[in-house]
Write a protein that holds these residues in place. Sequence first.
Motif, PDB file in Angstrom:
ATOM      1  N   VAL A   1      -7.694  -2.567   0.113  1.00  0.00           N
ATOM      2  CA  VAL A   1      -7.983  -1.863   1.367  1.00  0.00           C
ATOM      3  C   VAL A   1      -9.351  -2.280   1.880  1.00  0.00           C
ATOM      4  CG1 VAL A   1      -8.422   0.398   2.359  1.00  0.00           C
ATOM      5  CG2 VAL A   1      -6.457   0.063   0.871  1.00  0.00           C
TER       6      VAL A   1
ATOM      7  N   SER B   1       0.689  -9.375 -11.630  1.00  0.00           N
ATOM      8  CA  SER B   1       1.816 -10.306 -11.584  1.00  0.00           C
ATOM      9  C   SER B   1       2.581 -10.267 -12.898  1.00  0.00           C
ATOM     10  CB  SER B   1       1.328 -11.722 -11.298  1.00  0.00           C
ATOM     11  OG  SER B   1       0.783 -11.813 -10.013  1.00  0.00           O
TER      12      SER B   1
ATOM     13  N   HIS C   1      -6.855  -2.891  -7.657  1.00  0.00           N
ATOM     14  CA  HIS C   1      -6.405  -3.910  -6.701  1.00  0.00           C
ATOM     15  C   HIS C   1      -6.053  -3.262  -5.370  1.00  0.00           C
ATOM     16  CE1 HIS C   1      -5.148  -8.137  -6.253  1.00  0.00           C
ATOM     17  NE2 HIS C   1      -4.252  -7.677  -5.407  1.00  0.00           N
ATOM     18  N   LEU C   2      -5.506  -2.030  -5.429  1.00  0.00           N
ATOM     19  CA  LEU C   2      -5.152  -1.309  -4.214  1.00  0.00           C
ATOM     20  C   LEU C   2      -6.403  -0.908  -3.438  1.00  0.00           C
ATOM     21  CD1 LEU C   2      -2.285   1.022  -3.661  1.00  0.00           C
ATOM     22  CD2 LEU C   2      -4.506   1.985  -3.155  1.00  0.00           C
TER      23      LEU C   2
ATOM     24  N   ILE D   1      -0.767 -15.981  -6.660  1.00  0.00           N
ATOM     25  CA  ILE D   1      -0.800 -16.948  -7.761  1.00  0.00           C
ATOM     26  C   ILE D   1      -1.031 -18.350  -7.209  1.00  0.00           C
ATOM     27  CG2 ILE D   1       0.556 -17.980  -9.602  1.00  0.00           C
ATOM     28  CD1 ILE D   1      -0.406 -15.248 -10.306  1.00  0.00           C
TER      29      ILE D   1
ATOM     30  N   ILE E   1      -4.654 -18.863  -6.804  1.00  0.00           N
ATOM     31  CA  ILE E   1      -5.326 -19.021  -8.095  1.00  0.00           C
ATOM     32  C   ILE E   1      -5.099 -20.425  -8.639  1.00  0.00           C
ATOM     33  CG2 ILE E   1      -5.349 -18.247 -10.493  1.00  0.00           C
ATOM     34  CD1 ILE E   1      -4.808 -15.442  -9.532  1.00  0.00           C
TER      35      ILE E   1
ATOM     36  N   PHE F   1       4.561  -7.181 -13.055  1.00  0.00           N
ATOM     37  CA  PHE F   1       5.812  -7.255 -12.304  1.00  0.00           C
ATOM     38  C   PHE F   1       6.929  -7.784 -13.189  1.00  0.00           C
ATOM     39  CE2 PHE F   1       8.823  -7.516  -9.127  1.00  0.00           C
ATOM     40  CZ  PHE F   1       9.187  -8.800  -8.759  1.00  0.00           C
TER      41      PHE F   1
ATOM     42  N   LEU G   1       6.636  -7.255  -3.564  1.00  0.00           N
ATOM     43  CA  LEU G   1       5.747  -7.545  -4.680  1.00  0.00           C
ATOM     44  C   LEU G   1       5.858  -9.010  -5.084  1.00  0.00           C
ATOM     45  CD1 LEU G   1       3.775  -6.242  -6.612  1.00  0.00           C
ATOM     46  CD2 LEU G   1       5.680  -5.471  -7.985  1.00  0.00           C
TER      47      LEU G   1
ATOM     48  N   ILE H   1     -14.154 -11.098  -8.512  1.00  0.00           N
ATOM     49  CA  ILE H   1     -13.392 -11.726  -9.593  1.00  0.00           C
ATOM     50  C   ILE H   1     -12.457 -10.714 -10.253  1.00  0.00           C
ATOM     51  CG2 ILE H   1     -15.109 -11.346 -11.435  1.00  0.00           C
ATOM     52  CD1 ILE H   1     -12.823 -14.422 -10.874  1.00  0.00           C
TER      53      ILE H   1
ATOM     54  N   HIS I   1       8.895 -16.636  -9.561  1.00  0.00           N
ATOM     55  CA  HIS I   1       8.830 -15.399  -8.777  1.00  0.00           C
ATOM     56  C   HIS I   1      10.192 -15.060  -8.185  1.00  0.00           C
ATOM     57  CE1 HIS I   1       4.377 -15.696  -8.804  1.00  0.00           C
ATOM     58  NE2 HIS I   1       4.479 -14.390  -8.682  1.00  0.00           N
TER      59      HIS I   1
ATOM     60  N   LEU J   1       0.846  -1.194   0.000  1.00  0.00           N
ATOM     61  CA  LEU J   1       0.000   0.000   0.000  1.00  0.00           C
ATOM     62  C   LEU J   1       0.882   1.244   0.000  1.00  0.00           C
ATOM     63  CD1 LEU J   1      -2.945   0.904   0.165  1.00  0.00           C
ATOM     64  CD2 LEU J   1      -2.802   0.726   2.630  1.00  0.00           C
TER      65      LEU J   1
ATOM     66  N   LEU K   1      -8.927  -5.421   3.593  1.00  0.00           N
ATOM     67  CA  LEU K   1      -8.277  -5.277   4.891  1.00  0.00           C
ATOM     68  C   LEU K   1      -9.270  -4.826   5.955  1.00  0.00           C
ATOM     69  CD1 LEU K   1      -4.828  -3.759   3.853  1.00  0.00           C
ATOM     70  CD2 LEU K   1      -5.283  -6.041   4.722  1.00  0.00           C
TER      71      LEU K   1
ATOM     72  N   ALA L   1      -3.747 -11.026 -11.022  1.00  0.00           N
ATOM     73  CA  ALA L   1      -2.991 -11.804 -11.998  1.00  0.00           C
ATOM     74  C   ALA L   1      -2.339 -10.892 -13.033  1.00  0.00           C
ATOM     75  CB  ALA L   1      -3.912 -12.809 -12.681  1.00  0.00           C
TER      76      ALA L   1
ATOM     77  N   SER M   1       2.787 -11.536  -4.802  1.00  0.00           N
ATOM     78  CA  SER M   1       2.346 -12.150  -6.040  1.00  0.00           C
ATOM     79  C   SER M   1       2.438 -13.671  -5.969  1.00  0.00           C
ATOM     80  CB  SER M   1       3.198 -11.619  -7.205  1.00  0.00           C
ATOM     81  OG  SER M   1       2.931 -12.336  -8.373  1.00  0.00           O
TER      82      SER M   1
ATOM     83  N   ARG N   1      -9.246 -10.680  -8.346  1.00  0.00           N
ATOM     84  CA  ARG N   1      -8.380 -11.780  -8.722  1.00  0.00           C
ATOM     85  C   ARG N   1      -7.749 -11.514 -10.088  1.00  0.00           C
ATOM     86  NH1 ARG N   1      -9.691 -18.089  -7.832  1.00  0.00           N
ATOM     87  NH2 ARG N   1      -8.921 -17.506  -5.792  1.00  0.00           N
TER      88      ARG N   1
ATOM     89  N   PHE O   1      -3.679  -1.669 -11.037  1.00  0.00           N
ATOM     90  CA  PHE O   1      -3.021  -1.291  -9.792  1.00  0.00           C
ATOM     91  C   PHE O   1      -3.976  -0.546  -8.872  1.00  0.00           C
ATOM     92  CE2 PHE O   1       0.210  -0.150  -6.895  1.00  0.00           C
ATOM     93  CZ  PHE O   1       0.002   1.169  -6.542  1.00  0.00           C
ATOM     94  N   PHE O   2      -4.630   0.494  -9.408  1.00  0.00           N
ATOM     95  CA  PHE O   2      -5.507   1.298  -8.560  1.00  0.00           C
ATOM     96  C   PHE O   2      -6.702   0.487  -8.070  1.00  0.00           C
ATOM     97  CE2 PHE O   2      -3.244   5.042  -8.447  1.00  0.00           C
ATOM     98  CZ  PHE O   2      -2.859   5.473  -9.701  1.00  0.00           C
TER      99      PHE O   2
END
Lengths: 128, 123
Positions: free
Chosen positions: B86, B35, B81-82, A83, A86, B38, A75, B25, A108, A34, B89, B32, A79, B28, B78-79
């Motif tokens: 929250v 990921s 999922h962020l 994963i 999933i 990344f 990250l 969904i 990863h 965050l 959380l 993915a 991740s 999720r 990103f926005f």
Amino acid sequence: MNLRSPLSHVLGSGSAKDGTEHFWGQRLSALALLVLGLWFVIALWRIESLQYLDLIHWLRLPFNSVSLIFLCLTLAYHSKLGIQVIVEDYVGGAFIKVTAIILSNFAHLFVALAAVFSILKIAFGAQE
Amino acid sequence: MTNQSRPISPHLTVYRWPITMTLSILHRATGAALSLGFVAMALWLISAASGSAAYADFTDLLDNLFGKVLLIGWSFSFFFHLANGVRHLFWDVGLGLEKSQANTSAWFVLVLTFGLTAAYWLI
């Protein structure tokens, strides 16, 4: 005549009694991401430009390189956990499921190492 | 363990989707997608560590419509999922679990996501 006792057939069935570390790790890394994630996207937003020299100079500031390493490691961990969930949900059959999770974990780790290596290479390098 | 190819009656295509189900969904899916993002970020860093020529080659790959779509997609992911993270959380500490609260926070997350993505790219 089977060498195994009836008890041995039954032991291990039922609840896995495992998963707390996954749950907690996912939440903890979420909190860290965050902060780190917002920092990164805002920093990218504010950086002079994404041209090579501007990026290199930005990355060479120790606060930025350390924070980015922190981000990449967190990250990768977050991740990896995601994963895994999933794969557990959608990939059928015990063998291929475990194989997929193992491969995901290795992948990863590899990506995380590559990212950290690159950041360090830029930070320590003298080339322009 | 699993019985392959037993027929099931249609459900996803029949019943109305609650907003909470859509966001679940989407959480999720964006996870993915991030990921994969990344991996792309690591490639970006590797190219930067390989010199200005390699870096220029890499940025050229993304310097088209498809690349722009990817980048906007990743920022949206990103926005979302962020924001939804929250929301998760809050649930983890027991807040906002009433159906009405979950529905309200769902719309809040969507508004925030579109707003932040738009602000990020337009400002």
